[in-house]
Design a protein around this motif. Structure first.
Motif, mmCIF file in Angstrom:
data_model
loop_
_atom_site.group_PDB
_atom_site.id
_atom_site.type_symbol
_atom_site.label_atom_id
_atom_site.label_comp_id
_atom_site.label_asym_id
_atom_site.label_seq_id
_atom_site.Cartn_x
_atom_site.Cartn_y
_atom_site.Cartn_z
ATOM 1 N N SER A 77 -10.779 -0.639 4.329
ATOM 2 C CA SER A 77 -11.152 0.423 5.269
ATOM 3 C C SER A 77 -11.621 -0.161 6.594
ATOM 4 O O SER A 77 -12.176 -1.252 6.641
ATOM 5 C CB SER A 77 -12.277 1.288 4.676
ATOM 6 N N SER A 108 -2.545 5.995 2.203
ATOM 7 C CA SER A 108 -3.327 5.796 3.432
ATOM 8 C C SER A 108 -4.260 6.987 3.614
ATOM 9 O O SER A 108 -3.858 8.136 3.397
ATOM 10 C CB SER A 108 -2.407 5.660 4.651
ATOM 11 N N SER A 127 0.845 -1.198 0.000
ATOM 12 C CA SER A 127 0.000 0.000 0.000
ATOM 13 C C SER A 127 0.878 1.246 0.000
ATOM 14 O O SER A 127 1.872 1.320 0.728
ATOM 15 C CB SER A 127 -0.914 0.004 1.231
ATOM 16 N N SER A 136 -8.101 3.940 5.960
ATOM 17 C CA SER A 136 -8.193 3.171 4.715
ATOM 18 C C SER A 136 -6.832 3.190 4.033
ATOM 19 O O SER A 136 -6.073 4.147 4.180
ATOM 20 C CB SER A 136 -9.229 3.784 3.761
ATOM 21 N N GLU A 137 -6.534 2.126 3.276
ATOM 22 C CA GLU A 137 -5.284 2.132 2.527
ATOM 23 C C GLU A 137 -5.360 1.205 1.320
ATOM 24 O O GLU A 137 -6.183 0.272 1.264
ATOM 25 C CB GLU A 137 -4.098 1.755 3.403
ATOM 26 N N SER A 138 -4.498 1.493 0.341
ATOM 27 C CA SER A 138 -4.432 0.683 -0.859
ATOM 28 C C SER A 138 -3.184 1.069 -1.645
ATOM 29 O O SER A 138 -2.480 2.019 -1.282
ATOM 30 C CB SER A 138 -5.678 0.895 -1.732
ATOM 31 N N PHE A 153 -10.561 0.722 -1.483
ATOM 32 C CA PHE A 153 -9.583 0.623 -0.405
ATOM 33 C C PHE A 153 -10.036 -0.384 0.655
ATOM 34 O O PHE A 153 -11.230 -0.623 0.834
ATOM 35 C CB PHE A 153 -9.422 1.981 0.286
#
Length: 564
Positions: free
Chosen positions: A429, A317, A314, A520-522, A427
């Motif tokens: 989350s 963020s 990731s 959240s992240e990706s 994302f």
């Protein structure tokens, strides 16, 4: 007439104080409205108008509110200065304030310095860390005169290091909270410190920093089990969890999970998120420990599949603050006069005799009748008007603070869209901090602790007031029995009303906090994206725009949004 002067003076002063308190509540509500509608300059001006914030005892709240408004305005440097000031005030306030503490033995907590509560102290670090990180990210500093100063690369890096240092200081603060509240099911650890702290450490993309991040995620899972199950948004059995919290040290952890934890969908999502972070980061930096961590963490098959499918770490963020913290209000409660006198005198016999003597006079001369469990009023000896006045003005009651019911948590999705409004990525989350729940639990625990102390003070005040009414009665009884009782009643009612007004709840609090904080992240390829949010229960499937971000190669950036 001198006999009546003191109660009337007390009543006048108390009503004046109550009027000031009511005005401050109204002004605070206006401040929240200005903040919610993003009128930040007007909100800053409003701060200077609120009478409550002109009191030296309330300088901590002023710094916290001002720091939040400046942060949301994007003035991260000046916001950091306000939060630095808030930290100094907290350290100063915890130096023993004998004069203030002595004063609150006779008045109420509104006259004391506002020290803040644990969740407020923790979130102070959250905002300070975000200020430093945003200075690093934007590379700009707005000076007090309004001029914008560009930061050089070294200054930017220094602010990133300051953000990391703030994470460490945040953790130290929580260690102190934990030590001070051992065995109590109250706020003492903050998941946000672990999750955001982990993201900050990961942003350095160095082995040692990744190891620290991994440990923070493991700590977060421990906090979820041992502390966050006290919150109704995460645990359907939260009341049972809180009531038996002191038993947990002697119980196997499996028994606690089985008998006291009924996870909500929000907790399941949070657990999955933490499992993914722990397993995926272990797979990157400690492959030889992968199988061991799978055994320990027990992730779902879905999470294991996600880890195996992961091609890129990731690099984006999202910290999302939603809603406003529920209002802190006063709730009327009643005290048992005899029990409170017993606590005050330390003698059941003395209290019983004292309460009996007071009761006899109150019942036969003031027309008041004390029932078994609280001090209410009745009696028609002095006629309907006196009885009605007694019922509405002479009850022995006081206020304790409470948090208005927090709004229900709505599950959500965060996704990135390109400039053609095509969804690029959804994302992972999760909810980090249900701040409404935290505030509700903290204030409830605080009120329970205050109840006995306030009841004792209240009983003493009413005993004194009734004694003064008795003296008035005895001084006039030979001239006219009826007039003596009427004068005694008037004396007591004036004092009782003053006591009731003087016992208004302490409703000071950090009112511009969000109701919840999510994370959240990706991974996103380099480019420009619109970040949007959708409430899962929304039948219209509507995506609301949070803002635009840019992703550069090799960046791992933290982005912050606030949605009202």
């Amino acid at each position: 007439m001198k006999k009546f002067a003191r109660p009337i003076l007390i009543l006048f002063i108390s009503l004046t104080l109550f009027s000031c308190a009511t005005t401050s509540k109204k002004e605070r509500s206006e401040l929240r409205t200005l903040f919610k509608t993003q009128q930040f300059d007007k909100a800053l001006l409003k701060l200077g108008e609120i009478a409550e914030f002109k009191d030296p005892n309330n300088q901590l709240i002023l710094a916290l509110e001002k720091g939040t408004i400046l942060h949301q305005k994007g003035d991260y440097y000046q916001s950091s200065e306000e939060f630095r000031k808030a930290k100094e005030i907290i350290h100063k306030n915890y130096t023993v304030r004998i004069s203030q503490k002595a004063k609150t033995l006779f008045t109420n907590d509104n006259f004391d310095v506002y020290y803040g509560v644990n969740y407020e102290h923790s979130l102070l670090h959250f905002y300070q860390m975000m200020n430093f990180y945003m200075l690093y990210k934007t590379g700009k500093k707005i000076m007090p005169d309004g001029k914008v100063s560009d930061l050089n690369p070294q200054d930017k890096l220094n602010y990133l290091r300051m953000a990391r240092a703030e994470v460490i200081d945040w953790d130290v603060t929580q260690d102190k909270m934990k030590q001070a509240n051992v065995g109590r099911g109250v706020f003492k650890r903050d998941l946000a410190a672990k999750l955001i702290g982990g993201a900050i450490h990961e942003s350095f993309r160095k082995f040692n920093e990744d190891q620290i991040a991994l440990q923070l995620y493991k700590d977060a899972k421990d906090i979820l089990l041992k502390n966050y199950n006290a919150y109704k948004t995460l645990n359907k059995s939260y009341k049972k969890f809180i009531s038996d919290y002191d038993k947990f040290p002697s119980m196997p952890i499996e028994s606690v999970e089985k008998n006291y934890v009924e996870p909500t969908s929000a907790q399941n999502a949070l657990k999955d998120f933490l499992d993914f972070k722990i397993i995926s980061l272990t797979n990157i930096i400690r492959k030889n420990d992968f199988n061991n961590q799978v055994r320990i963490q027990k992730p779902s098959q879905e999470i294991l599949n996600l880890v195996k499918q992961q091609k890129e770490r990731s690099n984006v963020s999202i910290v999302l603050q939603r809603k406003l913290i529920p209002k802190k209000v006063g709730e009327k409660v009643y005290a048992d006069l005899q029990s409170a006198l017993e606590q005050s005198t330390g003698s059941k016999a003395v209290a019983s005799i004292g309460a009996a003597a007071i009761s006899i006079f109150a019942a036969h001369k003031l027309g008041l009748t004390p029932p078994a469990n609280n001090w209410s009023v009745a009696g028609a000896e002095l006629g309907y008007r006196f009885t009605h006045a007694a019922l509405t003005g002479a009850a022995i009651g006081f206020e304790l603070p409470k948090i208005s019911k927090p709004p229900k948590f709505n599950e959500f999705e965060v996704a990135a869209f390109d400039d053609k409004n095509k969804m690029v990525k959804v994302f992972q989350s999760t909810l980090m901090d249900p701040i409404g729940d935290m505030a509700e639990e903290a204030v409830a625990a605080e009120s329970i602790a205050r109840y006995t102390r306030l009841a004792i003070r209240l009983a003493t005040k009413h005993a004194t007031a009734i004694a003064a009414a008795y003296a008035t009665y005895k001084g006039l009884e030979k001239k006219s029995e009826f007039f003596a009782k009427a004068a005694a009643m008037a004396t007591y009612l004036a004092s009782a009303k003053a006591i009731e007004v003087s016992e208004k709840a302490d409703t000071r609090y950090w009112s511009t906090l969000p109701g919840e904080i999510s994370f959240s992240e990706s991974y996103l390829p380099p480019g420009s994206y619109f970040i949007k949010i959708r409430i899962i229960s929304d039948k219209n499937n509507q995506w609301d725009n949070l803002g635009q971000i840019s992703v550069d190669k090799n960046d791992h950036l933290l982005h912050s949004f606030r949605l009202f």
